[in-house]
Scaffold this active site. Structure first.
Site, short mmCIF file in Angstrom:
data_model
loop_
_atom_site.label_atom_id
_atom_site.label_comp_id
_atom_site.label_asym_id
_atom_site.label_seq_id
_atom_site.Cartn_x
_atom_site.Cartn_y
_atom_site.Cartn_z
N HIS A 53 22.48 -53.70 89.68
CA HIS A 53 21.77 -53.97 90.93
C HIS A 53 20.74 -55.09 90.75
O HIS A 53 19.60 -54.84 90.37
CB HIS A 53 21.08 -52.67 91.39
N HIS A 55 19.44 -59.12 92.53
CA HIS A 55 19.51 -60.09 93.64
C HIS A 55 19.13 -61.45 93.07
O HIS A 55 17.94 -61.74 92.90
CB HIS A 55 18.50 -59.73 94.74
N PHE A 56 20.13 -62.28 92.77
CA PHE A 56 19.84 -63.58 92.14
C PHE A 56 19.68 -64.73 93.14
O PHE A 56 19.52 -65.88 92.74
CB PHE A 56 20.91 -63.91 91.09
N ARG A 57 19.79 -64.45 94.46
CA ARG A 57 19.42 -65.42 95.51
C ARG A 57 20.29 -66.66 95.60
O ARG A 57 19.90 -67.62 96.27
CB ARG A 57 17.96 -65.88 95.33
N LYS A 131 28.10 -52.89 99.34
CA LYS A 131 26.71 -52.48 99.55
C LYS A 131 26.56 -52.02 100.99
O LYS A 131 27.00 -52.72 101.91
CB LYS A 131 25.77 -53.67 99.28
N HIS A 158 21.75 -48.47 100.19
CA HIS A 158 20.31 -48.60 100.39
C HIS A 158 19.92 -47.48 101.35
O HIS A 158 20.18 -47.54 102.55
CB HIS A 158 19.94 -49.97 100.97
N HIS A 206 18.15 -47.03 93.98
CA HIS A 206 16.69 -46.91 93.88
C HIS A 206 16.07 -45.65 94.53
O HIS A 206 15.29 -45.73 95.46
CB HIS A 206 15.99 -48.16 94.42
N ASP A 272 17.01 -53.51 90.24
CA ASP A 272 16.83 -54.01 91.61
C ASP A 272 16.01 -55.30 91.59
O ASP A 272 15.13 -55.50 92.43
CB ASP A 272 16.18 -52.95 92.52
N HIS A 276 10.67 -62.87 94.57
CA HIS A 276 10.11 -63.68 95.67
C HIS A 276 9.03 -64.54 95.06
O HIS A 276 8.44 -64.18 94.04
CB HIS A 276 9.52 -62.78 96.75
O1 DOR Z 1 12.45 -54.58 98.26
C1 DOR Z 1 13.60 -54.95 98.39
N1 DOR Z 1 13.96 -56.22 98.14
N2 DOR Z 1 14.52 -54.08 98.83
C2 DOR Z 1 15.76 -54.48 99.19
O2 DOR Z 1 16.51 -53.68 99.63
C3 DOR Z 1 16.17 -55.89 99.07
C4 DOR Z 1 15.32 -56.60 98.10
C5 DOR Z 1 15.43 -58.10 98.21
O3 DOR Z 1 16.57 -58.61 98.32
O4 DOR Z 1 14.41 -58.77 98.17
ZN ZN Z 2 18.34 -54.19 95.96
#
Ligand code: DOR
Ligand code: ZN
Length: 405
Positions: A53, A55-57, A131, A158, A206, A272, A276
């Site tokens: 899990h 998130h590499f954007r 997902k 989620h 999570h 997870d 940011h």
């Molecule tokens: O806090 C979170 N950030 N929860 C999520 O479900 C997505 C994730 C994100 O992609 O930033």
């Molecule tokens: Zn996530």
């Protein structure tokens, strides 16, 4: 064909063995390897980490992270396989969006990688799983369960139910009010809700409390917890940097997770990883939710092992074996037939986690008060990719295609 010699974690204990590797795959585990070329490895050798899990954007928000920096961060933290989430700027919910994401990231990865699709009316045969968003989080995706087509693959949920989030909505300016806006009840409601659909292979992402773990397990689901919900709570003074969905809970709920890490209620520990930018995390109200953690996941859990919070068996199971099984990939075990992904660690060498020593593009961590045990050596399919805590090769990660043939 070559042999690696050292103290390997095999079937529940460290054993001094020769691991025979050919073409990146373990061909045998032996007490002797006469006549073979042997590489001796120091320390304790564990299977490479599997983080199901992250998130590499990439593509779309590569100012926050890209597959290169995200996967570099992974391998330096002992994770050799990552499964990346589909809430990109352009959501990955069709074969076209999936192919376009795959071509954007294909040659950038230091770790082996798989990609999820967002559950939708389109089936992406190459996706590792689907997902499901039962409530809106970063990216705003919400799954219409009535319209989805399903594959016989993991379905990562989620679990925050949108109706409940709507009822509790408030502008939040602190971790405590963010928790009030997205309370534990919404997680419980979501877990009960998804059960009604009678889907196979439901994995609740999570999970934030022992109570929801118990519920999820009683309904036959697999479960996941994160280092941030295990170690942080809504009273820690980190403001927007602790804003995440589902939220950090109160201390007693967090400590209940920390004190039950060996429980059968937990299958997987995932990061997870949701980076940011520091600048976006300035004002609580405006800050996007998400905490980075792919590089600190294995190190923190190994450190918790040295402190007695989790057994080595459970740590290996939650960080490596169970995520690989649930995603049906040939990873997570030092045993014949599995990929030769190993990490060598010195369990007596914890180091303070410092943001300037991490490699995510976001440049911060909420775990600066903790220590971690980082790997000295990392092997991916038999090739050394990290030495003395430095990456020594160009990106060599392969796409793990889950196409059902
Ligand atoms: O806090 C979170 N950030 N929860 C999520 O479900 C997505 C994730 C994100 O992609 O930033
Ligand atoms: Zn996530």
């Amino acid at each position: 064909m070559e042999a690696f010699h050292g103290k390997f974690y095999i079937a529940g204990e460290f054993k001094e063995r020769y691991v025979i590797v050919d073409d990146g795959v373990i061909k045998g585990v032996k007490a002797e390897a006469p006549g073979m070329e042997v590489k001796s490895l120091p320390g304790y050798i564990l299977p490479g980490g599997v983080d199901m899990h992250v998130h590499f954007r990439d593509p779309g928000e590569t100012d926050k992270e890209d597959f290169g920096t995200g996967s570099l961060s992974s391998i330096l933290g002992g994770t050799t396989t990552v499964c990346d989430m589909p809430n990109n700027k352009v959501p990955v919910d069709t074969p076209e969006a999936f192919s376009s994401k795959l071509s954007a990231v294909r040659n950038k990865s230091y770790a082996d990688f798989a990609l999820y699709q967002a559950a939708s009316s389109a089936v992406v045969r190459n996706a590792i799983g689907e997902k499901i968003f039962l409530g809106k989080s970063t990216g705003g995706l919400l799954t219409d369960l009535e319209r989805c087509k399903w594959q016989d693959k993991v379905k990562v949920v989620h679990a925050e139910l949108q109706e409940c989030l709507d009822l509790n909505f408030r502008e939040s300016d602190s971790l405590i009010s963010h928790d009030m806006a997205r309370p534990l009840e919404c997680e419980i409601d979501a877990i009960q809700h998804i059960f009604r659909y009678r889907l196979t292979k439901i994995h609740i992402a999570h999970v934030t409390s022992l109570r929801s773990l118990e519920l999820a397990k009683s309904l036959g689901f697999t479960t996941e917890v994160t280092p941030h919900h295990i170690l942080l709570n809504n009273s820690v003074p980190i403001g927007p940097f602790g804003k995440v969905n589902p939220p950090l809970r109160k201390k007693s709920v967090q400590e209940e997770l920390l004190n039950n890490l060996n429980s059968k209620l937990i299958d997987v520990i995932s990061s997870d990883h949701a980076p940011h930018k520091r600048k976006e995390k300035e004002s609580f109200k405006e800050a996007p939710s998400g905490i980075p953690g792919v590089e600190t996941r294995v190190p923190l859990v190994l450190w918790l092992q040295t402190k007695g919070f989790i057994s080595m068996g459970k740590a290996v199971s939650a960080l490596m074996e169970r995520p690989a099984q649930i995603c049906r990939i040939n990873k997570g075990y030092i045993a014949e037939g599995f990929d030769a992904d190993f990490i060598s660690v010195d369990l007596k060498k914890p180091v303070r986690i410092r943001e300037e020593r991490l490699h995510s593009k976001c440049g911060w961590t909420p775990f600066g008060d903790f220590e971690g045990i980082f790997p000295d050596l990392v092997f991916l399919r038999g090739n050394l990719i990290v030495q003395e805590g430095e990456a020594i090769s160009s990106p060599s990660g392969e796409f793990l295609d889950a196409e059902v043939k």
